[in-house]
Design a protein around this motif. Sequence first.
Motif, PDB file in Angstrom:
ATOM      1  N   ILE A  64      18.849-109.979 -34.726  1.00 19.17           N
ATOM      2  CA  ILE A  64      18.397-110.141 -33.268  1.00 19.17           C
ATOM      3  C   ILE A  64      17.691-108.684 -32.897  1.00 19.17           C
ATOM      4  CG2 ILE A  64      18.703-110.750 -30.930  1.00 19.17           C
ATOM      5  CD1 ILE A  64      20.732-112.846 -32.085  1.00 19.17           C
ATOM      6  N   TYR A  65      16.627-108.738 -32.437  1.00 16.24           N
ATOM      7  CA  TYR A  65      16.073-107.243 -31.982  1.00 16.24           C
ATOM      8  C   TYR A  65      15.439-107.520 -30.431  1.00 16.24           C
ATOM      9  CZ  TYR A  65      16.888-106.271 -36.850  1.00 16.24           C
ATOM     10  OH  TYR A  65      17.458-106.015 -38.176  1.00 16.24           O
ATOM     11  N   GLU A  66      15.424-106.337 -29.833  1.00 11.07           N
ATOM     12  CA  GLU A  66      14.668-106.496 -28.467  1.00 11.07           C
ATOM     13  C   GLU A  66      13.854-105.226 -28.420  1.00 11.07           C
ATOM     14  OE1 GLU A  66      17.420-106.275 -25.058  1.00 11.07           O
ATOM     15  OE2 GLU A  66      18.726-108.090 -25.846  1.00 11.07           O
ATOM     16  N   GLN A  89       9.730-109.604 -46.255  1.00 13.51           N
ATOM     17  CA  GLN A  89      10.870-108.518 -46.207  1.00 13.51           C
ATOM     18  C   GLN A  89      11.057-107.777 -44.658  1.00 13.51           C
ATOM     19  OE1 GLN A  89      10.739-105.534 -49.233  1.00 13.51           O
ATOM     20  NE2 GLN A  89      10.940-107.266 -50.747  1.00 13.51           N
ATOM     21  N   LEU A  90      12.425-107.874 -44.169  1.00 12.92           N
ATOM     22  CA  LEU A  90      12.660-106.868 -43.089  1.00 12.92           C
ATOM     23  C   LEU A  90      13.574-105.850 -43.490  1.00 12.92           C
ATOM     24  CD1 LEU A  90      12.669-107.154 -39.754  1.00 12.92           C
ATOM     25  CD2 LEU A  90      15.128-108.394 -40.286  1.00 12.92           C
ATOM     26  N   VAL A  98      18.090-100.860 -47.175  1.00 13.96           N
ATOM     27  CA  VAL A  98      18.006-102.351 -47.811  1.00 13.96           C
ATOM     28  C   VAL A  98      17.070-103.181 -46.957  1.00 13.96           C
ATOM     29  CG1 VAL A  98      20.577-102.125 -48.207  1.00 13.96           C
ATOM     30  CG2 VAL A  98      19.829-103.078 -46.151  1.00 13.96           C
ATOM     31  N   PHE A  99      16.609-104.116 -47.765  1.00 13.59           N
ATOM     32  CA  PHE A  99      15.811-104.987 -47.094  1.00 13.59           C
ATOM     33  C   PHE A  99      16.514-106.586 -46.868  1.00 13.59           C
ATOM     34  CE2 PHE A  99      14.618-105.517 -51.394  1.00 13.59           C
ATOM     35  CZ  PHE A  99      14.517-106.900 -51.630  1.00 13.59           C
ATOM     36  N   TYR A 100      16.203-107.382 -45.976  1.00 17.36           N
ATOM     37  CA  TYR A 100      16.652-108.630 -45.889  1.00 17.36           C
ATOM     38  C   TYR A 100      15.378-109.763 -46.141  1.00 17.36           C
ATOM     39  CZ  TYR A 100      20.870-107.035 -44.179  1.00 17.36           C
ATOM     40  OH  TYR A 100      22.058-106.507 -43.790  1.00 17.36           O
ATOM     41  N   GLU A 101      15.598-110.788 -46.881  1.00 18.24           N
ATOM     42  CA  GLU A 101      14.576-111.667 -47.012  1.00 18.24           C
ATOM     43  C   GLU A 101      14.527-112.651 -45.928  1.00 18.24           C
ATOM     44  OE1 GLU A 101      14.926-112.115 -51.738  1.00 18.24           O
ATOM     45  OE2 GLU A 101      16.177-113.381 -50.734  1.00 18.24           O
ATOM     46  N   ILE A 102      13.373-112.675 -45.266  1.00 12.42           N
ATOM     47  CA  ILE A 102      13.069-113.599 -44.046  1.00 12.42           C
ATOM     48  C   ILE A 102      12.859-114.880 -44.397  1.00 12.42           C
ATOM     49  CG2 ILE A 102      11.717-113.903 -41.995  1.00 12.42           C
ATOM     50  CD1 ILE A 102      10.781-110.870 -42.432  1.00 12.42           C
ATOM     51  N   LEU A 103      13.507-115.836 -43.857  1.00 10.56           N
ATOM     52  CA  LEU A 103      13.556-117.312 -43.963  1.00 10.56           C
ATOM     53  C   LEU A 103      12.883-117.894 -42.747  1.00 10.56           C
ATOM     54  CD1 LEU A 103      17.271-118.029 -44.966  1.00 10.56           C
ATOM     55  CD2 LEU A 103      15.141-117.961 -46.551  1.00 10.56           C
ATOM     56  N   GLY A 117       4.705-103.449 -18.293  1.00  8.76           N
ATOM     57  CA  GLY A 117       4.667-104.047 -19.743  1.00  8.76           C
ATOM     58  C   GLY A 117       5.613-105.237 -19.931  1.00  8.76           C
ATOM     59  N   TYR A 118       6.066-105.477 -21.299  1.00 14.58           N
ATOM     60  CA  TYR A 118       6.568-106.690 -21.621  1.00 14.58           C
ATOM     61  C   TYR A 118       7.938-106.247 -22.322  1.00 14.58           C
ATOM     62  CZ  TYR A 118       2.665-109.156 -20.027  1.00 14.58           C
ATOM     63  OH  TYR A 118       1.597-109.751 -19.217  1.00 14.58           O
ATOM     64  N   ARG A 119       8.943-107.007 -22.247  1.00 12.98           N
ATOM     65  CA  ARG A 119      10.188-107.129 -23.317  1.00 12.98           C
ATOM     66  C   ARG A 119      10.140-108.278 -23.819  1.00 12.98           C
ATOM     67  NH1 ARG A 119      12.309-103.051 -19.585  1.00 12.98           N
ATOM     68  NH2 ARG A 119      13.240-101.545 -20.897  1.00 12.98           N
ATOM     69  N   ILE A 120      10.616-108.094 -25.158  1.00 13.75           N
ATOM     70  CA  ILE A 120      10.666-109.720 -25.828  1.00 13.75           C
ATOM     71  C   ILE A 120      11.761-109.484 -26.830  1.00 13.75           C
ATOM     72  CG2 ILE A 120       9.028-108.565 -27.695  1.00 13.75           C
ATOM     73  CD1 ILE A 120       7.828-111.634 -27.901  1.00 13.75           C
ATOM     74  N   THR A 121      12.397-110.517 -27.211  1.00 17.71           N
ATOM     75  CA  THR A 121      13.416-110.689 -28.296  1.00 17.71           C
ATOM     76  C   THR A 121      12.773-111.448 -29.485  1.00 17.71           C
ATOM     77  OG1 THR A 121      15.110-110.748 -26.505  1.00 17.71           O
ATOM     78  CG2 THR A 121      16.002-111.588 -28.724  1.00 17.71           C
ATOM     79  N   ILE A 122      13.332-110.785 -30.542  1.00 15.40           N
ATOM     80  CA  ILE A 122      12.587-111.549 -32.052  1.00 15.40           C
ATOM     81  C   ILE A 122      14.052-111.843 -32.641  1.00 15.40           C
ATOM     82  CG2 ILE A 122      11.185-111.405 -33.765  1.00 15.40           C
ATOM     83  CD1 ILE A 122       9.426-109.723 -32.354  1.00 15.40           C
ATOM     84  N   THR A 123      14.154-112.792 -33.087  1.00 14.47           N
ATOM     85  CA  THR A 123      15.328-113.315 -34.062  1.00 14.47           C
ATOM     86  C   THR A 123      14.971-113.596 -35.293  1.00 14.47           C
ATOM     87  OG1 THR A 123      16.596-114.155 -32.095  1.00 14.47           O
ATOM     88  CG2 THR A 123      17.167-114.922 -34.251  1.00 14.47           C
ATOM     89  N   PHE A 124      15.140-112.942 -36.322  1.00 21.18           N
ATOM     90  CA  PHE A 124      14.738-113.297 -37.674  1.00 21.18           C
ATOM     91  C   PHE A 124      15.964-114.060 -38.472  1.00 21.18           C
ATOM     92  CE2 PHE A 124      11.846-109.612 -36.764  1.00 21.18           C
ATOM     93  CZ  PHE A 124      10.981-110.009 -37.169  1.00 21.18           C
ATOM     94  N   MET A 125      15.531-115.217 -39.069  1.00 22.46           N
ATOM     95  CA  MET A 125      16.617-115.874 -39.878  1.00 22.46           C
ATOM     96  C   MET A 125      16.588-115.429 -41.252  1.00 22.46           C
ATOM     97  SD  MET A 125      19.563-117.827 -39.848  1.00 22.46           S
ATOM     98  CE  MET A 125      19.046-118.959 -38.338  1.00 22.46           C
ATOM     99  N   THR A 126      17.489-114.662 -41.987  1.00 19.72           N
ATOM    100  CA  THR A 126      17.562-114.028 -43.318  1.00 19.72           C
ATOM    101  C   THR A 126      18.536-114.640 -44.126  1.00 19.72           C
ATOM    102  OG1 THR A 126      18.858-112.247 -43.144  1.00 19.72           O
ATOM    103  CG2 THR A 126      16.513-112.131 -42.183  1.00 19.72           C
ATOM    104  N   ASN A 127      18.023-114.494 -45.487  1.00 19.86           N
ATOM    105  CA  ASN A 127      19.405-114.553 -46.510  1.00 19.86           C
ATOM    106  C   ASN A 127      20.571-113.664 -46.146  1.00 19.86           C
ATOM    107  OD1 ASN A 127      18.414-116.936 -47.984  1.00 19.86           O
ATOM    108  ND2 ASN A 127      16.891-115.990 -49.078  1.00 19.86           N
ATOM    109  N   PRO A 128      21.660-113.869 -46.693  1.00 22.18           N
ATOM    110  CA  PRO A 128      22.825-113.157 -46.073  1.00 22.18           C
ATOM    111  C   PRO A 128      22.849-111.826 -46.883  1.00 22.18           C
ATOM    112  CG  PRO A 128      23.569-114.974 -47.759  1.00 22.18           C
ATOM    113  CD  PRO A 128      21.971-115.303 -47.286  1.00 22.18           C
ATOM    114  N   PHE A 129      22.325-111.468 -47.685  1.00 19.88           N
ATOM    115  CA  PHE A 129      22.345-110.460 -48.441  1.00 19.88           C
ATOM    116  C   PHE A 129      21.464-109.262 -48.091  1.00 19.88           C
ATOM    117  CE2 PHE A 129      23.995-112.936 -52.200  1.00 19.88           C
ATOM    118  CZ  PHE A 129      25.245-113.234 -51.741  1.00 19.88           C
ATOM    119  N   GLY A 130      21.879-108.004 -47.975  1.00 17.08           N
ATOM    120  CA  GLY A 130      20.750-107.016 -47.819  1.00 17.08           C
ATOM    121  C   GLY A 130      20.645-106.409 -49.140  1.00 17.08           C
ATOM    122  N   TYR A 131      19.488-106.567 -49.870  1.00 23.33           N
ATOM    123  CA  TYR A 131      19.197-105.948 -51.168  1.00 23.33           C
ATOM    124  C   TYR A 131      18.810-104.453 -51.125  1.00 23.33           C
ATOM    125  CZ  TYR A 131      19.516-110.825 -52.584  1.00 23.33           C
ATOM    126  OH  TYR A 131      19.620-111.970 -52.861  1.00 23.33           O
TER     127      TYR A 131
END
Length: 242
Positions: A64-66, A89-90, A98-103, A117-131
């Motif tokens: 999760i990122y703001e 990749q994230l 490391v990178f995370y695989e985005i699902l 301006g604007y503020r926004i929250t972005i949530t990436f669902m990823t596989n569990p491993f940071g490669y």
Amino acid sequence: MVKLIGINALKVNGKSTADFPFPVYVEVNDGFRFAKKKNKLIETDYSTGAIKETVNAWSPIEKIYELYCPTASLKDMRRIKLWAKDSGQLIAADEPDVFYEILDVDIGHSVIDNIAGYRITITFMTNPFGYEIEQKTKVYTNGSTIVNHTNAPMYPKIIINGNSNVQTSIKIGSQTVYLKEIITKLIIENKPLEQNIYDQYNSPINSVMRGDFFELPEDSSLKITLGPGITNIELVERWGWL
């Protein structure tokens, strides 16, 4: 200003938040997150505690990122939507190795800031491993040892070089795979959901293999034993961290 934006940049498929033609600040990083194993706890009404059934699989995680875009218009914010992909990749600035695989991705409601301006929250669902970003291919011969220095299992791509018209095998640690024959080269893809075996023409040939796909346990040192006809194996090492 560009330097400050780049300090905490977030990359999706190689494009950074610092690359936009308007300033995008990553105000809140996801930070440290540990993937949960899918273990099952079995309880009864008449016993204290529980019995644990260990399941060697891990659930996806949320990252999760703001973001704050102080000069952006609504038209500009459409570029954010285009950038925030639901695959690929994230890479975050606080974990640049490391990178995370985005699902999947969830883009929150873009809230107008009190000042501009604007503020926004972005949530990436990823596989569990940071490669680890640098995935090396190393050659291993009979009797070699491979060391998993991480806290996660590793699922390599294995390229088998050699020739054999009789059954042969590869053993890594306590795991053994048997192969009916080898003509020049075989490729074993051990990555979950992509598991397969291919011949020298990159065509699937699963009937040639017997045994489970390889999983190199976390924090382990494993001996490699190659059967007759196998010259060496090349491992694409996908080291990952939980």
